[in-house]
Scaffold this motif. Structure first.
Motif, mmCIF file in Angstrom:
data_model
loop_
_atom_site.group_PDB
_atom_site.id
_atom_site.type_symbol
_atom_site.label_atom_id
_atom_site.label_comp_id
_atom_site.label_asym_id
_atom_site.label_seq_id
_atom_site.Cartn_x
_atom_site.Cartn_y
_atom_site.Cartn_z
ATOM 1 N N ASN A 86 0.911 -1.190 -0.096
ATOM 2 C CA ASN A 86 0.033 -0.050 0.090
ATOM 3 C C ASN A 86 0.887 1.063 0.058
ATOM 4 O O ASN A 86 1.962 1.228 0.922
ATOM 5 N N ARG A 87 0.467 2.066 -0.845
ATOM 6 C CA ARG A 87 1.120 3.276 -0.822
ATOM 7 C C ARG A 87 0.402 4.353 -0.363
ATOM 8 O O ARG A 87 0.937 5.370 0.599
ATOM 9 N N THR A 88 -0.929 4.318 -0.686
ATOM 10 C CA THR A 88 -1.765 5.391 -0.188
ATOM 11 C C THR A 88 -3.067 4.938 0.279
ATOM 12 O O THR A 88 -3.514 4.007 -0.523
ATOM 13 N N ILE A 89 -3.455 5.186 1.434
ATOM 14 C CA ILE A 89 -4.846 4.713 1.752
ATOM 15 C C ILE A 89 -5.623 5.818 2.103
ATOM 16 O O ILE A 89 -5.002 7.236 2.175
ATOM 17 N N PRO A 90 -6.837 5.568 2.326
ATOM 18 C CA PRO A 90 -7.738 7.026 2.228
ATOM 19 C C PRO A 90 -7.726 7.525 3.687
ATOM 20 O O PRO A 90 -7.290 6.824 4.503
ATOM 21 N N ASP A 91 -8.109 8.798 3.849
ATOM 22 C CA ASP A 91 -8.460 9.419 4.945
ATOM 23 C C ASP A 91 -9.492 8.623 5.764
ATOM 24 O O ASP A 91 -10.740 8.565 5.416
ATOM 25 N N LEU A 92 -9.252 7.802 6.562
ATOM 26 C CA LEU A 92 -10.177 7.046 7.369
ATOM 27 C C LEU A 92 -11.298 7.625 8.109
ATOM 28 O O LEU A 92 -12.032 6.796 8.858
ATOM 29 N N SER A 93 -11.003 8.977 8.388
ATOM 30 C CA SER A 93 -11.927 9.612 9.431
ATOM 31 C C SER A 93 -13.120 10.115 8.590
ATOM 32 O O SER A 93 -14.207 10.622 8.952
ATOM 33 N N ALA A 94 -12.993 9.896 7.078
ATOM 34 C CA ALA A 94 -14.067 10.783 6.586
ATOM 35 C C ALA A 94 -15.145 9.747 5.980
ATOM 36 O O ALA A 94 -14.766 8.465 5.487
ATOM 37 N N ASP A 95 -16.310 9.843 6.116
ATOM 38 C CA ASP A 95 -17.676 9.285 5.661
ATOM 39 C C ASP A 95 -17.385 7.759 5.692
ATOM 40 O O ASP A 95 -17.085 7.195 6.701
ATOM 41 N N SER A 96 -17.621 7.059 4.867
ATOM 42 C CA SER A 96 -17.572 5.650 4.625
ATOM 43 C C SER A 96 -16.308 5.048 4.166
ATOM 44 O O SER A 96 -16.236 4.013 3.755
ATOM 45 N N ASN A 97 -15.180 5.967 4.123
ATOM 46 C CA ASN A 97 -13.917 5.640 3.680
ATOM 47 C C ASN A 97 -13.401 4.373 4.172
ATOM 48 O O ASN A 97 -12.910 3.465 3.690
ATOM 49 N N LEU A 98 -13.598 4.028 5.685
ATOM 50 C CA LEU A 98 -13.024 2.998 6.399
ATOM 51 C C LEU A 98 -13.821 1.652 5.822
ATOM 52 O O LEU A 98 -13.198 0.835 5.588
ATOM 53 N N GLU A 99 -15.136 1.914 5.833
ATOM 54 C CA GLU A 99 -15.712 0.329 5.548
ATOM 55 C C GLU A 99 -15.428 0.078 3.969
ATOM 56 O O GLU A 99 -15.569 -0.977 3.891
ATOM 57 N N HIS A 100 -15.345 1.502 3.210
ATOM 58 C CA HIS A 100 -15.146 0.763 1.903
ATOM 59 C C HIS A 100 -13.433 0.439 1.558
ATOM 60 O O HIS A 100 -13.350 -0.674 0.932
ATOM 61 N N TRP A 101 -12.632 1.040 2.437
ATOM 62 C CA TRP A 101 -11.178 0.561 2.214
ATOM 63 C C TRP A 101 -11.085 -0.854 2.803
ATOM 64 O O TRP A 101 -10.529 -1.749 2.192
ATOM 65 N N ARG A 102 -11.897 -1.399 3.878
ATOM 66 C CA ARG A 102 -11.722 -2.797 4.314
ATOM 67 C C ARG A 102 -12.386 -3.667 3.268
ATOM 68 O O ARG A 102 -11.682 -4.684 3.319
ATOM 69 N N LYS A 103 -13.361 -3.275 2.595
ATOM 70 C CA LYS A 103 -13.879 -3.990 1.605
ATOM 71 C C LYS A 103 -12.433 -4.303 0.282
ATOM 72 O O LYS A 103 -12.513 -5.334 -0.157
ATOM 73 N N MET A 104 -11.975 -3.173 0.215
ATOM 74 C CA MET A 104 -11.051 -3.222 -0.876
ATOM 75 C C MET A 104 -9.759 -4.248 -0.181
ATOM 76 O O MET A 104 -9.259 -5.125 -1.035
ATOM 77 N N GLU A 105 -9.364 -3.908 0.897
ATOM 78 C CA GLU A 105 -8.309 -5.080 1.599
ATOM 79 C C GLU A 105 -8.945 -6.619 1.555
ATOM 80 O O GLU A 105 -8.073 -7.270 1.458
ATOM 81 N N PHE A 106 -10.160 -6.566 1.889
ATOM 82 C CA PHE A 106 -10.421 -8.201 1.841
ATOM 83 C C PHE A 106 -10.249 -8.581 0.400
ATOM 84 O O PHE A 106 -9.822 -9.741 0.312
ATOM 85 N N ALA A 107 -10.453 -7.940 -0.717
ATOM 86 C CA ALA A 107 -10.198 -8.415 -1.923
ATOM 87 C C ALA A 107 -8.804 -8.592 -2.387
ATOM 88 O O ALA A 107 -8.364 -9.456 -2.680
ATOM 89 N N LYS A 108 -7.800 -7.402 -1.776
ATOM 90 C CA LYS A 108 -6.494 -7.062 -2.132
ATOM 91 C C LYS A 108 -5.950 -8.444 -1.512
ATOM 92 O O LYS A 108 -4.964 -9.069 -1.897
ATOM 93 N N HIS A 109 -6.343 -8.932 -0.265
ATOM 94 C CA HIS A 109 -5.760 -10.100 0.686
ATOM 95 C C HIS A 109 -5.748 -11.215 -0.338
ATOM 96 O O HIS A 109 -4.968 -12.137 -0.548
#
Ligand SMILES: [Zn+2]
Ligand SMILES: [Zn+2]
Ligand SMILES: [Zn+2]
Length: 440
Positions: A86-109
């Motif tokens: 990972n080079r950049t991850i989103p600002d996890l304090s914003a809106d639904s970024n955390l939820e969406h990034w987790r889904k991304m990470e599930f797929a990426k893993h």
């Protein structure tokens, strides 16, 4: 993917689980060994119940509940084999970024599980600052009117976070006439561009590749424009795995690469489940299979396909029984099989032994300190529920510049596949012809 169990109590567990649903033991994934393991605290670290493991700690991305992979406790690395890309991850304090990034990470893993299982060469930016494989997970910025284009550029894969939003992804899927659109498919497609660089261009196999996929020196931007203006040729199924694959030889390669990863991962799961496909309706051997081998190390593409076709018949039949669209509506024409065979060969030829861990951390920005550590999810009662449905996404990408997620013109609607599909290489079809799909 393999199946996993808790070593403490024998309960079956999923790749994404962090706790055993039966005994409550913490769980983590050992990427080198390719197993999930129950762990117990030992001092400041963890001890695996899987034998012969060193003291361990969790990847730093366990804190936002985005990773359950383990690393040896004596390593300097903060992140696991998958997250250090990972080079950049989103600002996890914003809106639904955390939820969406987790889904991304599930797929990426899941992507990395397969890349590691195939023993593909993997270098992050710390190991190769010019061509290392890296990910930027970015969100659109409405205030700046900036739109993130998903795509690949010299090892750097940019992903628009909104693709993890089910409603948005489904809307895009429908608008673009794609029966298949998943986050995992998207990741698999994008790394296909990266591995074209590594295993084709830089490995002296350009001529061989061009003979099969066509001349990639044609102008990429113009080719994409033409694709979105005119759509795929009517007979694309004769030679391509998807309509989007017709856009340019690079896209054809990435689409076919993604497809190869779909097949080997799904076949391994079928093998791990002990699936035997023996339909009572036919003695045709092409529809029978005992899936008892590791497809990541299959000796030939033919062996993979011989197991894959009966499985697709079974999977499509099961899906129809549940009222779903076919799980596998692709058609494997002879030219597509040849392309898959080429990808099988370059992967086999490139397989590397164990990779040494990196000594330096990855480049990272955008991780906010405001995100509180997540609490471990409560162990579920009874049987472990299925993992969260894999998010999906794809947008056409390219090795240099990425096309917009919403193309200027919609591709033509998906049509029924031709009826003259060679029976020995297309998925067996029940009374209805499945819709073909596309995975870019
Ligand atoms: Zn357990
Ligand atoms: Zn991690
Ligand atoms: Zn692409």
């Amino acid at each position: 993917m393999k199946l996993f169990k808790c070593q403490a109590c024998g309960q079956d567990v999923y790749f994404e689980n962090r706790f055993c649903g039966a005994c409550g033991h913490a769980l983590g994934f050992l990427p080198r060994a390719g197993v999930m393991t129950a762990v117990e605290p030992e001092g400041d670290a963890w001890r695996a119940l899987t034998p012969k493991q060193p003291q361990l700690r969790f990847c730093a991305n366990i804190e936002p509940d985005a990773c359950n992979w383990l690393i040896p406790a004596d390593q300097d690395e903060k992140f696991c084999l998958a997250c250090r890309h990972n080079r950049t991850i989103p600002d996890l304090s914003a809106d639904s970024n955390l939820e969406h990034w987790r889904k991304m990470e599930f797929a990426k893993h899941r992507l990395f599980y397969t890349l590691i299982a195939l023993r593909l060469p993997l270098k992050n930016l710390a190991e190769d600052s010019e061509h290392g494989l890296a990910f930027d997970f970015l969100a659109d910025d409405p205030e700046k009117k900036s739109i993130v284009l998903t795509g690949h550029d010299t090892g750097l894969i940019t992903i628009n976070l909104k693709e993890a939003d089910d409603a948005i992804r489904e809307k895009l899927r429908t608008e673009m006439g794609e029966p298949y659109r998943t986050l995992l498919g998207h990741f698999r497609h994008e790394v296909g561009h990266h591995f074209w660089d590594i295993l084709v261009r830089d490995a002296g196999r350009l001529d061989e590749c061009r003979e099969i996929f066509g001349d990639d020196t044609q102008d990429y931007g113009e080719a994409l424009k033409r694709h979105y203006a005119e759509g795929a040729p009517e007979n694309w199924r004769d030679s391509f795995i998807s309509a989007y694959a017709t856009a340019h030889p690079w896209e054809d390669f990435a689409e076919t690469w993604a497809h190869y990863l779909h097949i080997v991962d799904t076949l391994e799961t079928a093998s791990a489940c002990g699936l035997r496909i023996h339909p009572a309706t036919t003695k045709n051997k092409a529809l029978h299979a005992d899936i008892v081998f590791d497809p990541h190390h299959a000796s030939s593409m033919q062996r993979i396909i011989e197991a894959w076709l009966p499985l697709t018949f079974a999977m499509n039949s099961l899906n129809r029984s549940m009222g779903h669209a076919d799980l596998y509506p692709f058609i494997l024409s002879p030219p597509v099989l040849k392309k898959l065979g080429f990808i099988h060969d370059i992967i086999r030829d490139s397989a590397v032994p164990e990779k040494k861990p990196t000594k330096r951390g990855l480049f990272r920005r955008g991780l906010t300190a405001s995100q509180p550590p997540s609490q471990p999810p409560a162990p579920p009662e009874g049987p472990v529920p299925p993992p969260p449905p894999g998010p999906d996404i794809p947008a056409p990408m390219d090795p240099v510049v990425d096309p917009p997620i919403d193309p200027p013109d919609q591709p033509p609607p998906v049509e029924s596949p031709p009826s003259d599909i060679p029976p020995e290489i297309s998925p067996p079809q029940p009374d209805e012809i499945p819709q073909p799909m596309h995975v870019d």
